[in-house]
Motif scaffolding. Structure first.
Motif, PDB file in Angstrom:
ATOM      1  N   ASP A  88      67.494  65.194  47.601  1.00 37.90           N
ATOM      2  CA  ASP A  88      67.522  64.550  46.286  1.00 37.90           C
ATOM      3  C   ASP A  88      68.683  63.577  46.121  1.00 37.90           C
ATOM      4  OD1 ASP A  88      65.276  66.026  45.337  1.00 37.90           O
ATOM      5  OD2 ASP A  88      66.573  67.766  45.054  1.00 37.90           O
ATOM      6  N   ARG A  89      69.392  63.286  47.197  1.00 42.19           N
ATOM      7  CA  ARG A  89      70.553  62.388  47.104  1.00 42.19           C
ATOM      8  C   ARG A  89      70.173  60.940  47.402  1.00 42.19           C
ATOM      9  NH1 ARG A  89      75.327  65.486  50.493  1.00 42.19           N
ATOM     10  NH2 ARG A  89      74.986  67.594  49.635  1.00 42.19           N
ATOM     11  N   ALA A  90      70.991  60.043  46.870  1.00 46.95           N
ATOM     12  CA  ALA A  90      70.902  58.650  47.296  1.00 46.95           C
ATOM     13  C   ALA A  90      71.300  58.574  48.766  1.00 46.95           C
ATOM     14  CB  ALA A  90      71.827  57.787  46.442  1.00 46.95           C
ATOM     15  N   PRO A  91      70.745  57.637  49.533  1.00 41.30           N
ATOM     16  CA  PRO A  91      71.032  57.576  50.973  1.00 41.30           C
ATOM     17  C   PRO A  91      72.519  57.570  51.305  1.00 41.30           C
ATOM     18  CG  PRO A  91      69.244  56.084  50.436  1.00 41.30           C
ATOM     19  CD  PRO A  91      69.764  56.621  49.128  1.00 41.30           C
ATOM     20  N   GLU A  92      73.311  56.816  50.537  1.00 44.02           N
ATOM     21  CA  GLU A  92      74.735  56.695  50.866  1.00 44.02           C
ATOM     22  C   GLU A  92      75.512  57.993  50.658  1.00 44.02           C
ATOM     23  OE1 GLU A  92      74.180  55.141  46.630  1.00 44.02           O
ATOM     24  OE2 GLU A  92      73.146  54.986  48.569  1.00 44.02           O
ATOM     25  N   LEU A  93      74.895  58.974  49.991  1.00 52.24           N
ATOM     26  CA  LEU A  93      75.559  60.262  49.767  1.00 52.24           C
ATOM     27  C   LEU A  93      75.080  61.333  50.736  1.00 52.24           C
ATOM     28  CD1 LEU A  93      75.565  60.374  45.849  1.00 52.24           C
ATOM     29  CD2 LEU A  93      77.341  59.552  47.407  1.00 52.24           C
ATOM     30  N   ARG A  94      74.320  60.921  51.761  1.00 54.89           N
ATOM     31  CA  ARG A  94      73.851  61.866  52.770  1.00 54.89           C
ATOM     32  C   ARG A  94      74.763  61.834  53.983  1.00 54.89           C
ATOM     33  NH1 ARG A  94      68.124  59.418  52.209  1.00 54.89           N
ATOM     34  NH2 ARG A  94      68.726  58.324  54.121  1.00 54.89           N
ATOM     35  N   THR A  95      74.833  62.965  54.670  1.00 53.73           N
ATOM     36  CA  THR A  95      75.584  63.005  55.927  1.00 53.73           C
ATOM     37  C   THR A  95      74.705  62.590  57.100  1.00 53.73           C
ATOM     38  OG1 THR A  95      75.046  65.361  56.143  1.00 53.73           O
ATOM     39  CG2 THR A  95      77.160  64.804  55.125  1.00 53.73           C
ATOM     40  N   ILE A  96      73.390  62.588  56.916  1.00 50.59           N
ATOM     41  CA  ILE A  96      72.469  62.166  57.958  1.00 50.59           C
ATOM     42  C   ILE A  96      71.721  60.912  57.507  1.00 50.59           C
ATOM     43  CG2 ILE A  96      70.602  63.693  57.134  1.00 50.59           C
ATOM     44  CD1 ILE A  96      69.825  64.051  60.111  1.00 50.59           C
ATOM     45  N   LEU A  97      71.682  59.903  58.370  1.00 47.47           N
ATOM     46  CA  LEU A  97      70.994  58.637  58.107  1.00 47.47           C
ATOM     47  C   LEU A  97      71.399  58.016  56.760  1.00 47.47           C
ATOM     48  CD1 LEU A  97      67.444  59.774  59.301  1.00 47.47           C
ATOM     49  CD2 LEU A  97      69.096  58.413  60.590  1.00 47.47           C
ATOM     50  N   PRO A  98      72.700  57.862  56.510  1.00 43.29           N
ATOM     51  CA  PRO A  98      73.123  57.306  55.218  1.00 43.29           C
ATOM     52  C   PRO A  98      72.736  55.854  55.004  1.00 43.29           C
ATOM     53  CG  PRO A  98      74.992  57.467  56.719  1.00 43.29           C
ATOM     54  CD  PRO A  98      73.844  58.169  57.381  1.00 43.29           C
ATOM     55  N   GLY A  99      72.414  55.135  56.087  1.00 43.27           N
ATOM     56  CA  GLY A  99      72.061  53.729  55.948  1.00 43.27           C
ATOM     57  C   GLY A  99      70.564  53.478  55.847  1.00 43.27           C
ATOM     58  N   VAL A 100      69.773  54.546  55.831  1.00 42.92           N
ATOM     59  CA  VAL A 100      68.310  54.404  55.821  1.00 42.92           C
ATOM     60  C   VAL A 100      67.787  54.694  54.416  1.00 42.92           C
ATOM     61  CG1 VAL A 100      66.134  55.185  56.814  1.00 42.92           C
ATOM     62  CG2 VAL A 100      68.192  55.093  58.241  1.00 42.92           C
ATOM     63  N   LYS A 101      67.135  53.705  53.832  1.00 43.86           N
ATOM     64  CA  LYS A 101      66.651  53.859  52.457  1.00 43.86           C
ATOM     65  C   LYS A 101      65.455  54.790  52.362  1.00 43.86           C
ATOM     66  CE  LYS A 101      68.194  49.257  50.972  1.00 43.86           C
ATOM     67  NZ  LYS A 101      67.747  47.920  50.491  1.00 43.86           N
ATOM     68  N   HIS A 102      64.494  54.632  53.270  1.00 44.15           N
ATOM     69  CA  HIS A 102      63.253  55.408  53.182  1.00 44.15           C
ATOM     70  C   HIS A 102      62.848  55.906  54.565  1.00 44.15           C
ATOM     71  CE1 HIS A 102      62.875  53.981  49.092  1.00 44.15           C
ATOM     72  NE2 HIS A 102      62.903  52.736  49.518  1.00 44.15           N
ATOM     73  N   ILE A 103      62.570  57.215  54.655  1.00 42.54           N
ATOM     74  CA  ILE A 103      62.137  57.832  55.902  1.00 42.54           C
ATOM     75  C   ILE A 103      60.711  58.331  55.686  1.00 42.54           C
ATOM     76  CG2 ILE A 103      62.649  59.571  57.652  1.00 42.54           C
ATOM     77  CD1 ILE A 103      65.526  59.651  56.387  1.00 42.54           C
TER      78      ILE A 103
END
Length: 362
Positions: A88-103
């Motif tokens: 539920d986090r914005a991408p930049e707040l993830r520890t995995i794939l922070p630069g990926v908008k949509h997976i």
């Protein structure tokens, strides 16, 4: 003491780094609800890890910075809170794939329905529309992307980023591609057990330099096994696409695939269904359609299960030929297949926007 402003506090806290995300808590927008009354300062700080140790580290760093800058007469009340789960986090707040908008996971309940062909051409279609796209071939047992992108016998380069070795995706036709097929011989069988498969898959996400992407497509193996459960447990998927052919034997498995993503323990939005091999277009007769595997089977399933029908992909010889020579058919300008895959990419973009809007409103 001069009046303390919210801007003063944010400036002071700029040097406090979130332990897991490795960036300033201010830059990440993790400092909220700042209140100043005289010499009393209160605010909320959100952090990635909910552990007491992480909360203590960040809280002490905030306190030390403020006391050093403003003096020991101030009183500071910091409410430490954990960020929501990674899904539920914005991408930049993830520890995995922070630069990926949509997976986006691309799945099929049954093998042989052309899922990898759809994945490859959808990646190209999205790229042609201006998106930055990556493609991860997670079909551990039968990796197809090295062949479909003319990358057979190519090996990825490993780079070093801040003391960490990262695999560089290989770029072909503008798409960054990684596949387990890059690490084995083309004729080599892969008799891997479940835990080995899951570990290898996660490495392709965590130990690769995917950089900044609009879309990362994940070409899954057929079925609903360990790889699928590992993916939804460890990776923040935006949604899933299910590929099927029109005949009932394939639709039965596609139905199971949609049901799997909808299970409460999985809870991944189904972006839609793609009907592959929907009809045959003979060479030299583009206006004729022959429904070899039945007509509108996936369309009827989409209506039944209340999911969008993203596209109906015909059987065209050029699509098969293009995949065999490593140049996906979506690259064929001014052709039926190019338009079909571009339309599919547009539909996927629209569905992603709709899901993002629903999450924002909720």
């Amino acid at each position: 003491m001069p009046e303390i402003t919210k801007e003063d506090i944010l400036k002071i806290l700029t040097n406090v780094v979130e332990p897991d995300l490795k960036r300033s808590i201010v830059e990440l927008g993790l400092v909220n609800d700042i209140h100043v009354e005289g010499n009393i300062i209160s605010f909320i700080v959100k952090i990635s890890s909910p552990t007491m140790n992480s909360k203590k580290i960040v809280k002490e760093a905030c306190m030390d910075s403020l006391l050093q800058a403003l003096g020991t007469d101030i009183k500071v009340d910091i409410d430490m809170q954990a960020l929501p789960g990674f899904k539920d986090r914005a991408p930049e707040l993830r520890t995995i794939l922070p630069g990926v908008k949509h997976i986006i996971a691309i799945a099929s309940g049954k093998g042989g329905v052309g899922k990898s062909t759809v994945s490859a051409n959808l990646a190209v279609g999205l790229s042609q529309l201006g998106a930055k796209v990556g493609l991860l071939d997670a079909d551990i047992y039968g990796p197809s992307m090295p062949l479909m992108f003319d990358l057979v016998n190519r090996k990825p380069v490993v780079s070093n980023d801040s003391g960490r070795n990262l695999i560089e995706p290989i770029v072909s036709h503008g798409i960054g591609v990684l596949s387990i097929g890059f690490f084995t011989e083309a004729s080599q069988a892969l008799p891997w057990r479940g835990p080995m498969v899951s570990k290898a898959l996660i490495q392709l996400f965590q130990d690769a330099d995917w950089g900044n992407l609009d879309y990362l497509l994940v070409d899954l193996p057929p079925g609903t096994g360990d790889i699928h459960l590992t993916l939804v447990d460890k990776i923040p998927l935006t949604g899933a696409i299910v590929v099927s052919t029109p005949q009932e034997v394939a639709l039965a498995d596609a139905r199971k695939g949609i049901d799997m993503f909808r299970m409460p323990m999985v809870n991944v939005p189904v972006l839609g269904l793609v009907e592959n091999m929907a009809y045959y277009i003979p060479e030299g007769n583009p206006d004729k359609k022959e429904y070899i595997f039945g007509k509108d089977g996936a369309k009827k399933l989409a209506d039944e299960m209340n999911v969008p029908l993203l596209g109906q992909i015909p059987l065209i010889t050029r699509i098969r030929e293009a995949g065999d020579v490593g140049a996906p058919a979506a690259l064929n300008e001014n052709t039926i297949e190019s338009k079909i895959f571009k339309d599919l990419a547009l539909k996927v973009m629209e569905c992603v926007k709709d899901i993002k809007a629903v999450k924002t409103n909720n």
